[in-house]
Design a protein around this motif. Structure first.
Motif, PDB file in Angstrom:
ATOM      1  N   SER A 222      44.279  22.624  28.055  1.00  0.00           N
ATOM      2  CA  SER A 222      43.183  23.195  27.355  1.00  0.00           C
ATOM      3  C   SER A 222      43.732  24.410  26.394  1.00  0.00           C
ATOM      4  N   MET A 223      44.392  25.001  26.846  1.00  0.00           N
ATOM      5  CA  MET A 223      45.330  26.217  26.066  1.00  0.00           C
ATOM      6  C   MET A 223      45.948  25.564  25.027  1.00  0.00           C
ATOM      7  N   LEU A 224      46.936  24.402  25.095  1.00  0.00           N
ATOM      8  CA  LEU A 224      47.480  23.942  23.893  1.00  0.00           C
ATOM      9  C   LEU A 224      46.229  23.299  22.866  1.00  0.00           C
ATOM     10  N   VAL A 225      45.538  22.884  23.266  1.00  0.00           N
ATOM     11  CA  VAL A 225      44.435  22.317  22.216  1.00  0.00           C
ATOM     12  C   VAL A 225      43.918  23.319  21.446  1.00  0.00           C
ATOM     13  N   PHE A 226      43.493  24.750  22.018  1.00  0.00           N
ATOM     14  CA  PHE A 226      42.738  25.712  21.531  1.00  0.00           C
ATOM     15  C   PHE A 226      43.498  26.297  20.698  1.00  0.00           C
ATOM     16  N   GLY A 227      44.910  26.320  21.032  1.00  0.00           N
ATOM     17  CA  GLY A 227      45.879  27.041  20.140  1.00  0.00           C
ATOM     18  C   GLY A 227      46.323  26.304  18.930  1.00  0.00           C
ATOM     19  N   LEU A 228      46.514  25.051  19.221  1.00  0.00           N
ATOM     20  CA  LEU A 228      46.525  24.039  17.821  1.00  0.00           C
ATOM     21  C   LEU A 228      45.414  24.188  17.015  1.00  0.00           C
ATOM     22  N   LEU A 229      44.230  24.308  17.460  1.00  0.00           N
ATOM     23  CA  LEU A 229      43.110  24.269  16.702  1.00  0.00           C
ATOM     24  C   LEU A 229      42.855  25.677  15.904  1.00  0.00           C
ATOM     25  N   ALA A 230      43.023  26.949  16.618  1.00  0.00           N
ATOM     26  CA  ALA A 230      43.361  28.059  16.153  1.00  0.00           C
ATOM     27  C   ALA A 230      44.288  28.015  14.995  1.00  0.00           C
ATOM     28  N   PHE A 231      45.549  27.428  15.361  1.00  0.00           N
ATOM     29  CA  PHE A 231      46.682  27.556  14.415  1.00  0.00           C
ATOM     30  C   PHE A 231      46.396  26.891  13.125  1.00  0.00           C
ATOM     31  N   GLY A 232      45.579  25.754  13.157  1.00  0.00           N
ATOM     32  CA  GLY A 232      45.066  24.954  12.024  1.00  0.00           C
ATOM     33  C   GLY A 232      44.169  25.647  11.294  1.00  0.00           C
ATOM     34  N   LEU A 233      43.318  26.098  11.712  1.00  0.00           N
ATOM     35  CA  LEU A 233      42.133  27.193  11.156  1.00  0.00           C
ATOM     36  C   LEU A 233      42.754  28.217  10.298  1.00  0.00           C
ATOM     37  N   GLY A 234      43.489  28.908  11.311  1.00  0.00           N
ATOM     38  CA  GLY A 234      44.555  29.988  10.465  1.00  0.00           C
ATOM     39  C   GLY A 234      45.327  29.594   9.107  1.00  0.00           C
ATOM     40  N   VAL A 235      45.878  28.414   9.565  1.00  0.00           N
ATOM     41  CA  VAL A 235      46.790  27.964   8.189  1.00  0.00           C
ATOM     42  C   VAL A 235      45.856  27.556   6.977  1.00  0.00           C
ATOM     43  N   LYS A 236      44.804  26.921   7.362  1.00  0.00           N
ATOM     44  CA  LYS A 236      43.947  26.765   5.928  1.00  0.00           C
ATOM     45  C   LYS A 236      43.151  27.909   5.708  1.00  0.00           C
TER      46      LYS A 236
ATOM     47  N   GLY B  28      44.587  30.772   5.612  1.00  0.00           N
ATOM     48  CA  GLY B  28      45.762  31.309   4.724  1.00  0.00           C
ATOM     49  C   GLY B  28      45.933  30.901   3.569  1.00  0.00           C
ATOM     50  N   GLU B  29      45.972  29.580   3.536  1.00  0.00           N
ATOM     51  CA  GLU B  29      45.843  28.806   1.917  1.00  0.00           C
ATOM     52  C   GLU B  29      44.766  29.108   1.201  1.00  0.00           C
ATOM     53  N   PHE B  30      43.404  29.316   1.788  1.00  0.00           N
ATOM     54  CA  PHE B  30      42.590  29.528   1.014  1.00  0.00           C
ATOM     55  C   PHE B  30      42.274  31.228   0.292  1.00  0.00           C
ATOM     56  N   ARG B  31      42.908  32.047   1.302  1.00  0.00           N
ATOM     57  CA  ARG B  31      43.207  33.265   0.768  1.00  0.00           C
ATOM     58  C   ARG B  31      44.277  33.597  -0.181  1.00  0.00           C
ATOM     59  N   ALA B  32      45.276  32.678  -0.200  1.00  0.00           N
ATOM     60  CA  ALA B  32      46.465  32.763  -1.148  1.00  0.00           C
ATOM     61  C   ALA B  32      46.131  32.152  -2.492  1.00  0.00           C
ATOM     62  N   ALA B  33      45.095  31.249  -2.437  1.00  0.00           N
ATOM     63  CA  ALA B  33      44.676  30.480  -3.816  1.00  0.00           C
ATOM     64  C   ALA B  33      43.795  31.511  -4.694  1.00  0.00           C
TER      65      ALA B  33
END
Length: 63
Positions: A42-56, A58-63
Motif C-alpha cells: 500500500s505504501m508503494l501504490v500510494f507513492g507511485l500515485l503521488a509520484f505520477g500526480l506530481g509529475v503531471k 510539474g508538467e502543467f506548471r512548466a507549460a
C-alpha cells in the motif's frame, strides 16, 4: 541535481524501505508478515500515485 526517472524511483523505494524497516523495528503489535504483505504494497501504490500526480502537475506548471 537533475532527477531522472531511475533516480526518482530509487528515492521513492528508499523512502518506502526506511518506512517499512522502521515499522518492523518498532515495538508495535503487528506481525512482520502483515507489514510486508499489507503495509509495504500500500505504501508503494500510494507513492507511485503521488509520484505520477506530481509529475503531471510539474508538467502543467512548466507549460
Amino acid at each position: 541535481m537533475k532527477f531522472t526517472l531511475p533516480v526518482a524511483l530509487g528515492a521513492l523505494l528508499a523512502v518506502v524501505a526506511v518506512g517499512v524497516g522502521g515499522l518492523i523495528a518498532s515495538p508495535i503489535p503487528m506481525a512482520t508478515r502483515t507489514i510486508l504483505m499489507m503495509v509495504a504494497p500500500s505504501m508503494l501504490v500510494f507513492g507511485l500515485l503521488a509520484f505520477g500526480l506530481g509529475v503531471k502537475h510539474g508538467e502543467f506548471r512548466a507549460a
